[in-house]
Design an enzyme around this catalytic site. Structure first.
Site, PDB file in Angstrom:
ATOM      1  CD  GLU A   1      -2.700   5.176   3.691  1.00  0.00           C
ATOM      2  OE1 GLU A   1      -2.964   4.239   4.469  1.00  0.00           O
ATOM      3  OE2 GLU A   1      -3.578   5.886   3.152  1.00  0.00           O
TER       4      GLU A   1
ATOM      5  CG  HIS B   1      -2.001   1.001   1.160  1.00  0.00           C
ATOM      6  ND1 HIS B   1      -1.778   2.346   1.399  1.00  0.00           N
ATOM      7  CD2 HIS B   1      -3.314   0.883   0.841  1.00  0.00           C
ATOM      8  CE1 HIS B   1      -2.918   3.006   1.236  1.00  0.00           C
ATOM      9  NE2 HIS B   1      -3.867   2.132   0.892  1.00  0.00           N
TER      10      HIS B   1
HETATM   11  C1  PEP Z   1      -6.971   3.016   0.385  1.00  0.00           C
HETATM   12  O1  PEP Z   1      -6.570   3.256   1.511  1.00  0.00           O
HETATM   13  O2  PEP Z   1      -6.578   1.985  -0.174  1.00  0.00           O
HETATM   14  C2  PEP Z   1      -7.888   3.954  -0.249  1.00  0.00           C
HETATM   15  C3  PEP Z   1      -8.181   3.779  -1.502  1.00  0.00           C
HETATM   16  O3  PEP Z   1      -8.388   4.985   0.544  1.00  0.00           O
HETATM   17  P1  PEP Z   1      -9.614   5.971   0.186  1.00  0.00           P
HETATM   18  O4  PEP Z   1     -10.721   5.122  -0.385  1.00  0.00           O
HETATM   19  O5  PEP Z   1      -9.958   6.612   1.465  1.00  0.00           O
HETATM   20  O6  PEP Z   1      -9.103   6.939  -0.857  1.00  0.00           O
END
Ligand code: PEP
Length: 261
Positions: A99, A97
């Site tokens: 993040e 991901h």
């Molecule tokens: C995610 O964290 O994978 C994501 C897509 O977040 P959001 O839907 O909040 O943009």
């Protein structure tokens, strides 16, 4: 034409205590039971996985983790292994991901080791790839994502490709309220499939490629009508059970109308 599964996965990130997760499961399950055309997944924090295992047992909702270690076991303080998440009935695990790449220093090399470990353990990796705004504005998004896919899948066996899910998540659309247009999502999903095809030939047709980035109940239908968008990874809009129910129902109705067999 290959009928790929449509996957709708919620990513709760670092939200929800055990009791919040249990209450969510009760409300959510009551509203989505009977939906068989979608693979519905809840990717919860590690601490909520075991209580959710008990709640989701024998339901149509699968459990996923949000990360795991590339190591099997040993002196890796703070890490969680593939066997540990399998032990609490996870079928899926989010890997790479943005993040984690941006805030926790995850590298393409480490993500590749995790993908190989997840596959060997029998888990389905949801491999996240996506470019930042600079890269998109420089016109290098497709090249960037292609490189992430190639690095993450180095060394995987051809027969394992169909056990992977890829999520295209442009970083500029995550948690910002700014969604990629459905055409942008479609274009990148096609580009990813072309990369997979170059690596593994026709097996690429079997891989569900999801879009993620500010997906909500209101925009899921438009995204899913694109032929190469096979589902969504949903952050913020998966946190409230009833909002996520609405999103899942909207996805199911598109599936029945457009992608149904
Ligand atoms: C995610 O964290 O994978 C994501 C897509 O977040 P959001 O839907 O909040 O943009």
């Amino acid at each position: 034409m290959v009928n790929r599964r449509t996957v709708i996965a919620g990513n709760w990130k670092m939200f929800k205590t055990v009791s919040e997760a249990e209450n969510y499961a009760v409300k959510f399950l009551a509203e989505v039971k009977g939906i068989q055309d979608l693979d519905i997944v809840l990717c919860a924090p590690f601490t909520a996985l075991y209580p959710l295992k008990n709640k989701l047992e024998e339901s149509n909702v699968h459990l996923g983790a949000q990360n795991m270690s590339w190591a099997d076991q040993g002196a890796y303080t703070g890490e969680i292994s593939a066997q540990m998440i399998l032990d609490v009935a996870c079928a899926y695990v989010i890997l790479g991901h943005s993040e984690r790449r941006e805030m926790f220093g995850e590298t393409d090399e480490g993500i590749n080791k995790k993908v190989l470990k997840a596959l060997a353990a029998g888990l389905t990796p949801i491999l996240c790839v996506g470019e930042n705004l600079n890269t998109r504005e420089e016109g290098k998004a497709a090249e960037w994502v292609r490189s992430q896919v190639i690095h993450a899948l180095t060394g995987i066996l051809r027969e394992d490709l169909s056990r992977i899910v890829i999520a295209y998540e442009p970083i500029w659309a995550i948690g910002t309220g700014r969604t990629a247009s459905s055409q942008d999502a479609q274009e990148m999903c096609v580009s990813i499939r072309t990369t997979l095809n170059g690596l593994m030939g026709s097996e690429a047709e079997k891989v569900p490629i999801l879009y993620g980035g500010s997906v909500k109940a209101e925009n899921i239908a438009e995204l899913l009508t694109e032929p190469d968008v096979d589902g969504a990874l949903v952050g913020g809009a998966s946190l409230d059970p009833l909002s996520f129910v609405k999103l899942v129902h909207n996805a199911a109705s598109v599936f029945a109308r457009v992608k149904g067999v």
